[in-house]
Scaffold this motif. Structure first.
Motif, mmCIF file in Angstrom:
data_model
loop_
_atom_site.group_PDB
_atom_site.id
_atom_site.type_symbol
_atom_site.label_atom_id
_atom_site.label_comp_id
_atom_site.label_asym_id
_atom_site.label_seq_id
_atom_site.Cartn_x
_atom_site.Cartn_y
_atom_site.Cartn_z
ATOM 1 N N ALA A 268 0.983 -1.232 -0.038
ATOM 2 C CA ALA A 268 -0.112 0.092 -0.064
ATOM 3 C C ALA A 268 0.840 1.327 0.042
ATOM 4 O O ALA A 268 0.340 2.341 -0.498
ATOM 5 N N ILE A 269 1.857 1.225 0.391
ATOM 6 C CA ILE A 269 2.851 2.453 0.787
ATOM 7 C C ILE A 269 3.350 2.732 -0.931
ATOM 8 O O ILE A 269 3.495 3.938 -0.987
ATOM 9 N N SER A 270 3.246 1.778 -1.826
ATOM 10 C CA SER A 270 3.707 2.101 -3.076
ATOM 11 C C SER A 270 2.625 2.607 -3.941
ATOM 12 O O SER A 270 2.493 3.109 -5.128
ATOM 13 N N ARG A 271 1.262 2.233 -3.496
ATOM 14 C CA ARG A 271 0.086 2.067 -4.228
ATOM 15 C C ARG A 271 -1.027 3.038 -3.819
ATOM 16 O O ARG A 271 -1.717 3.915 -4.857
ATOM 17 N N GLU A 272 -1.200 3.121 -2.572
ATOM 18 C CA GLU A 272 -2.482 3.909 -2.102
ATOM 19 C C GLU A 272 -1.818 5.217 -2.140
ATOM 20 O O GLU A 272 -0.974 5.842 -1.878
ATOM 21 N N PRO A 273 -2.962 6.155 -2.472
ATOM 22 C CA PRO A 273 -2.650 7.874 -2.625
ATOM 23 C C PRO A 273 -2.430 8.246 -1.222
ATOM 24 O O PRO A 273 -1.685 9.570 -1.042
ATOM 25 N N GLY A 274 -2.859 7.875 -0.064
ATOM 26 C CA GLY A 274 -2.569 8.584 1.214
ATOM 27 C C GLY A 274 -1.428 7.630 2.051
ATOM 28 O O GLY A 274 -1.201 8.213 3.218
ATOM 29 N N SER A 275 -0.576 6.711 1.440
ATOM 30 C CA SER A 275 0.188 6.114 2.376
ATOM 31 C C SER A 275 1.680 6.257 1.248
ATOM 32 O O SER A 275 1.719 6.351 0.277
ATOM 33 N N TYR A 276 2.715 6.423 2.404
ATOM 34 C CA TYR A 276 3.880 7.128 1.826
ATOM 35 C C TYR A 276 5.193 6.323 2.530
ATOM 36 O O TYR A 276 4.888 5.861 3.571
#
Length: 498
Positions: free
Chosen positions: A125-133
């Motif tokens: 999700a860190i690579s894909r989700e808009p709110g995760s970094y």
């Protein structure tokens, strides 16, 4: 270039005003342009403060900020439900290190990439989700009252961008900063010794070891200097120090004797420990390890290091030990950031937590891994700084915070009085260590006083390899490790200095 700098700064400020609640990290492109423009007109750009991620809105997913990418932080991120939370990881490295196999990379038994797992693979999700970094940064301060962490970017090299600072608001904060090597205030350790906790430590050890081997074979080197260059000293008789000594002795006996036959009689390994090696293991296993290491050519010295100089260390009895490579592995202690936090501490200076791994005096902040320990008020002992402790704390806390989020307590200051369920309970699964020559130790006792299965020898070595191969996080790295082991067994270790 100056007009572009002004434009980016105006754009950034307007973006902050319009979207203060959730500023996309791409707004951090403004400091890039600013640092480029400053480099044409000034010799040193002043430190700059930029916006980061503001507080989340009630209709948005709550944000969990994880400080650190070690065993605890990565196991937490693997288990967190990204349908409930956005995840932001702040760490100076973008991978997790499989530390039990790190010593094998120093001598070429394994390749370095075999023990490094990218954060994006652990939590996609860190690579894909808009709110995760993922932010390649260091946390410099924590503003507990305002639910905010202060960060500073990490840069590398000379011709690079200036570092800049930014802030991240959190709904839940997980402090998993790990620990730093303990030097006990001994002069010269940080300047002259090499630690063994990160991949770049293993790379430095490998390069220095191979360089010393090649230099010692050069014309003009005296006998005394040759013996010094090829003397590898390991300080610390815990599992890391013993495993590295075992790997090094294997490397010497199987590879150095063939490839560097001119200097094979000069290279030696010394392991220095203040008391007994592997003090947490069964007495019978310690005696076996001592016998096998001695048979492998490792000299065991009991003593305390008093001072470390550029080419020699001095013991408390005045003995001088010249060295060409010095590896320091004497345990860990709290980092400077942990020491600076104005919160209750557990014995040893760790962050104090309760039975649910919360910091009791602070809302929405948890701590796991080597940087945390139970407060004395809990009546529980401080857990050892082991990978299995950190991993199980990360798994427990992920389940706990998922439960809080499902109950509607994910946002900041919204979980007061919520039932948390069963507290964290740690049960020791045992200890393992390899000592070289296809031999290892397996101690399955709960603690030093209890009874349990203890094994030593080839069977233990097979169990050690099987257990750690199964614990490597991804199938990709398991394949790498298995192939590296097979290649080393058939063709020997790679001795290229790259």
């Amino acid at each position: 270039m100056a007009w572009f700098r002004n434009l980016t700064q105006v754009s950034s400020s307007s973006l902050i005003k319009q979207h203060h609640h959730h500023i996309h990290p791409f707004s951090l492109l403004s400091p890039l342009a600013s640092s480029l423009s400053h480099s044409h007109y000034t010799t040193e750009a002043p430190p700059t403060q930029y916006a980061g991620l503001g507080p989340t809105r009630p209709e948005e997913k709550p944000r969990v900020v994880v400080l650190g990418s070690g065993w605890a932080g990565c196991r937490f991120m693997k288990g967190i439900d990204t349908n409930i939370y956005d995840v932001v990881c702040v760490s100076p490295r973008n991978h997790m290190v499989f530390t039990p196999l790190l010593a094998s990379t120093c001598v070429g038994t394994l390749e370095f990439r075999s023990v490094a797992e990218p954060i994006g693979r652990i939590q996609p999700a860190i690579s894909r989700e808009p709110g995760s970094y993922f932010f390649l940064s260091n946390c410099t301060a924590i503003d507990i009252d305002n639910h905010m962490v202060h960060c500073q970017t990490v840069t590398d090299g000379v011709d690079t961008l200036d570092q800049w600072k930014f802030k991240i608001s959190y709904d839940k904060l997980v402090i998993a900063l790990g620990a730093q090597p303990s030097t006990f205030g001994i002069h010269g350790v940080e300047e002259h010794a090499t630690f063994l906790r990160e991949v770049y430590h293993a790379q430095e050890i490998r390069r220095k070891l191979l360089l010393n081997l090649m230099l010692s074979d050069m014309p003009g080197i005296s006998e005394e200097e040759k013996r010094r260059l090829l003397h590898c000293v390991v300080v610390g008789g815990g599992p890391t120090g013993v495993e590295f000594s075992g790997e090094l002795s294997d490397f010497i006996m199987k590879d150095v004797h063939q490839t560097y036959s001119h200097v094979k009689d000069y290279i030696r390994v010394t392991l220095i420990e203040a008391s007994d090696i592997l003090s947490s293991f069964d007495d019978r296993l310690r005696q076996y390890a001592t016998k096998q290491l001695t048979k492998s050519g490792v000299q065991l010295v009991r003593g305390i290091v008093k001072d470390v100089k550029a080419q020699k260390l001095i013991l408390n009895d005045g003995t001088e030990v010249p060295y060409g490579l010095l590896v320091w592995s004497t345990g860990v202690g709290p980092s400077s950031l942990v020491n600076s936090l104005k919160i209750p501490k557990s014995p040893g200076g760790r962050i104090g937590v309760d039975e649910w791994l919360r910091i009791p005096s602070v809302q929405d902040v948890f701590s796991i891994g080597d940087c945390s320990g139970f407060l004395e008020s809990t009546g529980k002992p401080t857990l050892p700084a082991l990978a299995q402790v950190a991993e199980r704390q990360g798994k427990y806390l992920a389940n706990l915070i998922n439960k809080i989020g499902k109950a509607g307590g994910g946002h900041a200051n919204s979980s007061n009085g919520m039932e948390l369920g069963q507290p964290f309970v740690y049960r020791h699964l045992g200890s393992m260590a390899t000592i070289g020559r296809y031999k290892a130790l397996v101690d399955l006792r709960q603690n030093k006083e209890s009874k349990g299965l203890s094994l030593a020898g080839f069977t233990s070595w097979f169990i050690w390899r099987s257990a750690y191969l199964s614990r490597v996080i991804s199938w990709r790295n398991r394949f790498y490790v298995a192939i590296n082991w097979l290649t080393t067994m058939v063709f020997g270790r790679d001795i290229s200095r790259i």
